[in-house]
Scaffold this motif. Sequence first.
Motif, PDB file in Angstrom:
ATOM      1  N   SER A  61       0.816  -1.215  -0.041  1.00  0.00           N
ATOM      2  CA  SER A  61      -0.075   0.055  -0.065  1.00  0.00           C
ATOM      3  C   SER A  61       0.906   1.254   0.008  1.00  0.00           C
ATOM      4  CB  SER A  61      -0.955  -0.098   1.143  1.00  0.00           C
ATOM      5  OG  SER A  61      -0.078  -0.036   2.552  1.00  0.00           O
ATOM      6  N   ARG A  62       2.014   1.216   0.563  1.00  0.00           N
ATOM      7  CA  ARG A  62       3.032   2.278   0.531  1.00  0.00           C
ATOM      8  C   ARG A  62       4.374   1.995   0.305  1.00  0.00           C
ATOM      9  NH1 ARG A  62       5.738   3.277   5.263  1.00  0.00           N
ATOM     10  NH2 ARG A  62       5.001   2.013   6.912  1.00  0.00           N
ATOM     11  N   PRO A  63       5.199   2.769  -0.668  1.00  0.00           N
ATOM     12  CA  PRO A  63       6.354   2.353  -0.845  1.00  0.00           C
ATOM     13  C   PRO A  63       7.436   2.483   0.158  1.00  0.00           C
ATOM     14  CG  PRO A  63       5.894   4.261  -1.876  1.00  0.00           C
ATOM     15  CD  PRO A  63       4.734   3.876  -1.373  1.00  0.00           C
ATOM     16  N   LEU A  64       8.214   1.511   0.349  1.00  0.00           N
ATOM     17  CA  LEU A  64       9.453   1.480   1.271  1.00  0.00           C
ATOM     18  C   LEU A  64      10.304   2.816   0.773  1.00  0.00           C
ATOM     19  CD1 LEU A  64      10.120  -2.108   1.916  1.00  0.00           C
ATOM     20  CD2 LEU A  64       9.103  -0.421   3.297  1.00  0.00           C
ATOM     21  N   CYS A  65      10.617   3.446   1.538  1.00  0.00           N
ATOM     22  CA  CYS A  65      11.394   4.796   0.949  1.00  0.00           C
ATOM     23  C   CYS A  65      12.517   5.013   2.281  1.00  0.00           C
ATOM     24  CB  CYS A  65      10.520   5.800   0.841  1.00  0.00           C
ATOM     25  SG  CYS A  65      11.318   7.380   0.156  1.00  0.00           S
ATOM     26  N   ASP A  66      13.523   4.519   2.076  1.00  0.00           N
ATOM     27  CA  ASP A  66      14.665   4.914   3.291  1.00  0.00           C
ATOM     28  C   ASP A  66      15.198   6.265   2.668  1.00  0.00           C
ATOM     29  OD1 ASP A  66      14.154   2.545   4.359  1.00  0.00           O
ATOM     30  OD2 ASP A  66      15.925   1.503   3.331  1.00  0.00           O
ATOM     31  N   HIS A  67      15.535   7.005   3.662  1.00  0.00           N
ATOM     32  CA  HIS A  67      16.077   8.457   3.339  1.00  0.00           C
ATOM     33  C   HIS A  67      17.573   8.571   3.923  1.00  0.00           C
ATOM     34  CE1 HIS A  67      12.091   9.699   2.446  1.00  0.00           C
ATOM     35  NE2 HIS A  67      11.478   9.109   3.613  1.00  0.00           N
ATOM     36  N   VAL A  68      18.276   9.256   3.318  1.00  0.00           N
ATOM     37  CA  VAL A  68      19.762   9.622   3.726  1.00  0.00           C
ATOM     38  C   VAL A  68      19.942  11.124   4.201  1.00  0.00           C
ATOM     39  CG1 VAL A  68      22.071   9.494   3.080  1.00  0.00           C
ATOM     40  CG2 VAL A  68      20.374   8.118   1.998  1.00  0.00           C
ATOM     41  N   GLY A  69      20.417  10.933   5.420  1.00  0.00           N
ATOM     42  CA  GLY A  69      20.517  12.353   6.066  1.00  0.00           C
ATOM     43  C   GLY A  69      21.745  13.202   5.673  1.00  0.00           C
ATOM     44  N   PRO A  70      21.930  14.491   6.071  1.00  0.00           N
ATOM     45  CA  PRO A  70      23.210  15.209   5.772  1.00  0.00           C
ATOM     46  C   PRO A  70      24.374  14.422   6.495  1.00  0.00           C
ATOM     47  CG  PRO A  70      21.918  16.201   7.448  1.00  0.00           C
ATOM     48  CD  PRO A  70      20.968  15.137   6.979  1.00  0.00           C
ATOM     49  N   PRO A  71      25.651  14.687   5.691  1.00  0.00           N
ATOM     50  CA  PRO A  71      26.624  13.942   6.212  1.00  0.00           C
ATOM     51  C   PRO A  71      27.147  14.722   7.441  1.00  0.00           C
ATOM     52  CG  PRO A  71      27.130  15.528   4.284  1.00  0.00           C
ATOM     53  CD  PRO A  71      25.749  15.560   4.417  1.00  0.00           C
ATOM     54  N   HIS A  72      27.847  13.775   8.521  1.00  0.00           N
ATOM     55  CA  HIS A  72      28.348  14.061   9.439  1.00  0.00           C
ATOM     56  C   HIS A  72      29.497  14.870   9.470  1.00  0.00           C
ATOM     57  CE1 HIS A  72      30.574  13.966  13.346  1.00  0.00           C
ATOM     58  NE2 HIS A  72      29.491  13.720  13.826  1.00  0.00           N
ATOM     59  N   PRO A  73      29.745  16.086  10.039  1.00  0.00           N
ATOM     60  CA  PRO A  73      31.211  17.054   9.572  1.00  0.00           C
ATOM     61  C   PRO A  73      32.307  16.522   9.883  1.00  0.00           C
ATOM     62  CG  PRO A  73      29.861  17.579  11.717  1.00  0.00           C
ATOM     63  CD  PRO A  73      29.030  16.671  10.980  1.00  0.00           C
ATOM     64  N   ILE A  74      32.609  15.521  10.467  1.00  0.00           N
ATOM     65  CA  ILE A  74      33.671  14.821  10.826  1.00  0.00           C
ATOM     66  C   ILE A  74      33.889  13.534  10.246  1.00  0.00           C
ATOM     67  CG2 ILE A  74      35.593  13.857  12.518  1.00  0.00           C
ATOM     68  CD1 ILE A  74      34.301  15.971  14.505  1.00  0.00           C
ATOM     69  N   SER A  75      33.149  12.647  10.442  1.00  0.00           N
ATOM     70  CA  SER A  75      33.188  11.231   9.792  1.00  0.00           C
ATOM     71  C   SER A  75      32.773  11.296   8.114  1.00  0.00           C
ATOM     72  CB  SER A  75      32.240  10.217  10.433  1.00  0.00           C
ATOM     73  OG  SER A  75      30.724  10.491  10.134  1.00  0.00           O
ATOM     74  N   ASN A  76      32.149  12.057   7.989  1.00  0.00           N
ATOM     75  CA  ASN A  76      31.453  12.476   6.345  1.00  0.00           C
ATOM     76  C   ASN A  76      30.419  11.368   6.117  1.00  0.00           C
ATOM     77  OD1 ASN A  76      33.307  14.804   5.772  1.00  0.00           O
ATOM     78  ND2 ASN A  76      34.895  13.504   5.574  1.00  0.00           N
ATOM     79  N   MET A  77      30.017  10.604   7.068  1.00  0.00           N
ATOM     80  CA  MET A  77      29.002   9.603   6.806  1.00  0.00           C
ATOM     81  C   MET A  77      27.560  10.259   6.917  1.00  0.00           C
ATOM     82  SD  MET A  77      30.732   6.733   6.517  1.00  0.00           S
ATOM     83  CE  MET A  77      32.087   7.712   5.524  1.00  0.00           C
ATOM     84  N   ARG A  78      26.750   9.681   5.713  1.00  0.00           N
ATOM     85  CA  ARG A  78      25.375  10.059   5.759  1.00  0.00           C
ATOM     86  C   ARG A  78      24.462   9.088   6.416  1.00  0.00           C
ATOM     87  NH1 ARG A  78      24.564  13.753   0.863  1.00  0.00           N
ATOM     88  NH2 ARG A  78      22.432  13.461   1.560  1.00  0.00           N
ATOM     89  N   PRO A  79      23.722   9.436   7.665  1.00  0.00           N
ATOM     90  CA  PRO A  79      23.069   8.483   8.387  1.00  0.00           C
ATOM     91  C   PRO A  79      22.011   8.171   7.510  1.00  0.00           C
ATOM     92  CG  PRO A  79      22.497  10.682   9.374  1.00  0.00           C
ATOM     93  CD  PRO A  79      23.631  10.899   8.241  1.00  0.00           C
ATOM     94  N   MET A  80      21.596   6.936   7.741  1.00  0.00           N
ATOM     95  CA  MET A  80      20.291   6.372   7.151  1.00  0.00           C
ATOM     96  C   MET A  80      19.087   6.435   7.968  1.00  0.00           C
ATOM     97  SD  MET A  80      20.711   5.069   4.424  1.00  0.00           S
ATOM     98  CE  MET A  80      19.425   4.129   3.916  1.00  0.00           C
ATOM     99  N   ILE A  81      18.083   7.059   7.680  1.00  0.00           N
ATOM    100  CA  ILE A  81      16.872   6.925   8.181  1.00  0.00           C
ATOM    101  C   ILE A  81      15.897   5.888   7.501  1.00  0.00           C
ATOM    102  CG2 ILE A  81      14.917   8.370   8.990  1.00  0.00           C
ATOM    103  CD1 ILE A  81      16.844  10.681   8.514  1.00  0.00           C
TER     104      ILE A  81
END
Length: 174
Positions: A19-39
């Motif tokens: 009924s609704r699509p799965l839609c994972d999101h990506v957050g803004p990059p961390h200033p030091i690790s440069n990793m973008r968190p998954m939501i």
Amino acid sequence: MFQPRPPLRPLSARFLHVSRPLCDHVGPPHPISNMRPMIYDEDAPASTQRAYHPYSLHEFDPEPASPYKLQWKLQRQQLDEFHHTFWLESNTRFERGKQEALSRLPETATALDKERALSEFYRQWVEQEDRRTGEYTEEWRQRNRSSLILASRVAYQKFTARFSDIVLFKKKSA
């Protein structure tokens, strides 16, 4: 101009409809690790989930409880945290080492002197971090494999649950 309506799908096909699509999101990059968190979709706030369907489906879990679903969710979170922690610590040490390499130069150092000092620092950094990065990569791959195995188990259970719903519905309506 009149266009005929498409034929209605059989009722059994409705069990397979999402009924609704799965839609994972990506957050803004961390200033030091440069990793973008998954939501992840199931972790998204209810206000964003409401936009997918006109009814209040976000209040209900349409799938039966899976013994692997929670384990998979926790394993993904641990993998993301492991990844972030490694790169946060690595990038912090890298920047500290880079600043130390530059601070050893005299104030009269030219741009070429700074470039040479940084080049030497980068070479030493790669050599020094080779074993540590290799160990991280192996651990990350191992954790990722086990996460994929759990994800496939969750998907298989979801498929079998939907398939059994179709079979049960056909038996009841026959």
